[in-house]
Design a protein around this motif. Structure first.
Motif, PDB file in Angstrom:
ATOM      1  N   ARG A  37     -13.502 -44.726  63.875  1.00  0.00           N
ATOM      2  CA  ARG A  37     -13.271 -45.293  65.200  1.00  0.00           C
ATOM      3  C   ARG A  37     -14.264 -44.749  66.228  1.00  0.00           C
ATOM      4  O   ARG A  37     -14.666 -45.465  67.149  1.00  0.00           O
ATOM      5  CB  ARG A  37     -11.832 -44.959  65.617  1.00  0.00           C
ATOM      6  N   GLY A 109      -7.432 -44.433  60.259  1.00  0.00           N
ATOM      7  CA  GLY A 109      -7.871 -44.714  61.616  1.00  0.00           C
ATOM      8  C   GLY A 109      -7.407 -46.047  62.168  1.00  0.00           C
ATOM      9  O   GLY A 109      -6.633 -46.785  61.545  1.00  0.00           O
ATOM     10  N   ASP A 112     -10.079 -50.606  67.965  1.00  0.00           N
ATOM     11  CA  ASP A 112      -9.806 -50.954  69.356  1.00  0.00           C
ATOM     12  C   ASP A 112     -10.135 -52.417  69.610  1.00  0.00           C
ATOM     13  O   ASP A 112     -11.210 -52.901  69.234  1.00  0.00           O
ATOM     14  CB  ASP A 112     -10.644 -50.082  70.289  1.00  0.00           C
ATOM     15  N   CYS A 131     -10.734 -42.431  76.967  1.00  0.00           N
ATOM     16  CA  CYS A 131     -10.068 -41.165  77.282  1.00  0.00           C
ATOM     17  C   CYS A 131     -10.820 -40.368  78.343  1.00  0.00           C
ATOM     18  O   CYS A 131     -11.930 -39.891  78.073  1.00  0.00           O
ATOM     19  CB  CYS A 131      -9.936 -40.339  76.009  1.00  0.00           C
ATOM     20  N   THR A 228      -4.645 -51.499  70.156  1.00  0.00           N
ATOM     21  CA  THR A 228      -5.191 -50.942  68.919  1.00  0.00           C
ATOM     22  C   THR A 228      -4.541 -51.601  67.697  1.00  0.00           C
ATOM     23  O   THR A 228      -3.416 -52.095  67.764  1.00  0.00           O
ATOM     24  CB  THR A 228      -4.970 -49.424  68.850  1.00  0.00           C
ATOM     25  N   TYR A 250       1.678 -48.022  64.911  1.00  0.00           N
ATOM     26  CA  TYR A 250       1.069 -46.942  64.142  1.00  0.00           C
ATOM     27  C   TYR A 250       2.068 -46.501  63.084  1.00  0.00           C
ATOM     28  O   TYR A 250       3.251 -46.869  63.138  1.00  0.00           O
ATOM     29  CB  TYR A 250       0.667 -45.764  65.043  1.00  0.00           C
ATOM     30  N   ASP A 269      -5.312 -40.818  64.097  1.00  0.00           N
ATOM     31  CA  ASP A 269      -4.953 -41.889  65.024  1.00  0.00           C
ATOM     32  C   ASP A 269      -4.007 -42.913  64.409  1.00  0.00           C
ATOM     33  O   ASP A 269      -3.196 -43.520  65.113  1.00  0.00           O
ATOM     34  CB  ASP A 269      -6.220 -42.610  65.502  1.00  0.00           C
ATOM     35  N   SER A 272      -0.392 -41.787  65.136  1.00  0.00           N
ATOM     36  CA  SER A 272      -0.105 -41.207  66.444  1.00  0.00           C
ATOM     37  C   SER A 272      -0.416 -42.205  67.550  1.00  0.00           C
ATOM     38  O   SER A 272      -1.410 -42.939  67.455  1.00  0.00           O
ATOM     39  CB  SER A 272      -0.924 -39.935  66.663  1.00  0.00           C
ATOM     40  N   PRO A 275      -4.678 -40.908  70.688  1.00  0.00           N
ATOM     41  CA  PRO A 275      -5.921 -40.571  69.990  1.00  0.00           C
ATOM     42  C   PRO A 275      -6.594 -39.366  70.617  1.00  0.00           C
ATOM     43  O   PRO A 275      -6.771 -39.287  71.826  1.00  0.00           O
ATOM     44  CB  PRO A 275      -6.770 -41.834  70.153  1.00  0.00           C
ATOM     45  N   ASN A 276      -6.981 -38.412  69.790  1.00  0.00           N
ATOM     46  CA  ASN A 276      -7.637 -37.196  70.268  1.00  0.00           C
ATOM     47  C   ASN A 276      -8.214 -36.477  69.061  1.00  0.00           C
ATOM     48  O   ASN A 276      -7.543 -36.332  68.040  1.00  0.00           O
ATOM     49  CB  ASN A 276      -6.626 -36.311  71.006  1.00  0.00           C
ATOM     50  N   ALA A 280      -6.123 -35.056  65.949  1.00  0.00           N
ATOM     51  CA  ALA A 280      -6.359 -35.675  64.646  1.00  0.00           C
ATOM     52  C   ALA A 280      -6.632 -34.621  63.591  1.00  0.00           C
ATOM     53  O   ALA A 280      -6.081 -34.661  62.481  1.00  0.00           O
ATOM     54  CB  ALA A 280      -7.520 -36.661  64.736  1.00  0.00           C
TER      55      ALA A 280
END
Length: 298
Positions: A37, A109, A112, A131, A228, A250, A269, A272, A275-276, A280
């Motif tokens: 991603r 993943g 988007d 973000c 997403t 998700y 991701d 969850s 996303p980070n 991750a």
């Protein structure tokens, strides 16, 4: 070929899961289609010890480290199908090869869905971001914008205004309610209701937003909270239960990253709503450890 665990997805979550399993001396295959991603972004920020490095560089370092473990097999391919057969899972690769394992970790993943605005996709990950914690610092005190794309957009505009003067573009689709308007006003966020029709400036930089009424609003960076989608069909094939997040579904997991399907774990991701990079990686560690321990305490 049979393994203890197959990890599908070779970015931060998948690499971290594989590392734990490698250090547990388990036979593990990491399958990676090389389409993460974060491939559109130039640098990953806020990831302790990796701040400012490109995602490609971080992944390359991780793969190099895993290459030192003899029980790890790195496979550059796409996993196109997965199914349980008794106590094992069969995973078919894009080239037709079938691998087997008694545990799976899905770290496949997300994708988007970007708004259909000319010039936006060309700047994704370079001057258009999701973000502010990842990319806001580099644009501190510059003119910033939030392009409304869903229910989280007002919340995002409230956050982004901490990095610089912010304009919220409603696109005529996501008008804040009275409470939202008051909150945005208190944060000094400007509301722009004329739809954005084009992003201006030499790609990949951003200089302004062209509006439907002909005006150009100067801007240095734009933030959006796009919808997403789960990239891989494997969670659906395996029957993993999903959660409905604010930006899309998700994989539902428990505190140890176990999905609703016994023997299948998920991390990153795809499992969850937030996303980070750091989260991750951490979730991959937990999924790898949990998958290993389940081999000992089934």
């Amino acid at each position: 070929m049979k393994f203890d665990v197959i990890v599908v997805g070779g970015s931060f979550a998948g690499l971290s899961a594989t590392m734990q399993l490698a250090r547990a001396r388990r036979r593990v295959a990491l399958i990676d289609a090389a389409a993460p991603r974060n491939r559109f972004t130039k640098a990953s920020h806020g990831f302790l010890g990796q701040d400012g490095k490109s995602p490609h560089e971080i992944v390359a370092t991780g793969r190099s480290e895993l290459g030192r473990y003899p029980t790890v097999k790195l496979i550059d391919a796409e996993a196109v199908s997965a199914a349980a057969e008794g106590d094992v899972f069969n995973v078919t690769l894009s080239g037709g090869e079938v691998l087997q394992a008694v545990r799976l970790v899905l770290a496949t993943g997300m994708r988007d869905e970007l708004p259909d605005v000319p010039g936006l996709d060309l700047r994704w990950g370079r001057s258009v971001f999701a973000c502010p914690y990842c990319d806001g610092y580099e644009y501190g005190d510059m003119a910033l914008g939030v392009l409304a794309a869903g229910p989280l957009s007002v919340h995002q505009a409230m956050l982004v205004s901490d990095w610089g003067p912010t304009t919220y573009f409603t696109q005529g689709l996501h008008e804040p309610d009275a409470e939202g308007l008051a909150a945005l006003s208190a944060r000094g966020v400007r509301i722009e209701r004329s739809p954005v029709v084009e992003l201006l400036g030499p790609v990949p930089t951003l200089e302004a937003m062209r509006l439907a009424d002909g005006r150009a609003v100067p801007l240095s960076a734009l933030f959006i909270a796009p919808q997403t989608h789960i990239v891989s069909d494997l969670p659906h094939q395996l029957g993993c239960a999903l959660e409905n997040g604010p930006k899309g579904p998700y994989i539902k997991v428990d505190d140890f990253k176990l999905t609703s399907v016994k023997g299948v774990y998920a991390a990153g991701d795809v499992a969850s709503p937030m996303p980070n990079a750091t989260l991750a990686s951490a979730s991959g560690v937990l999924a790898g450890v949990a998958a290993h321990q389940s081999l000992i305490f089934p």
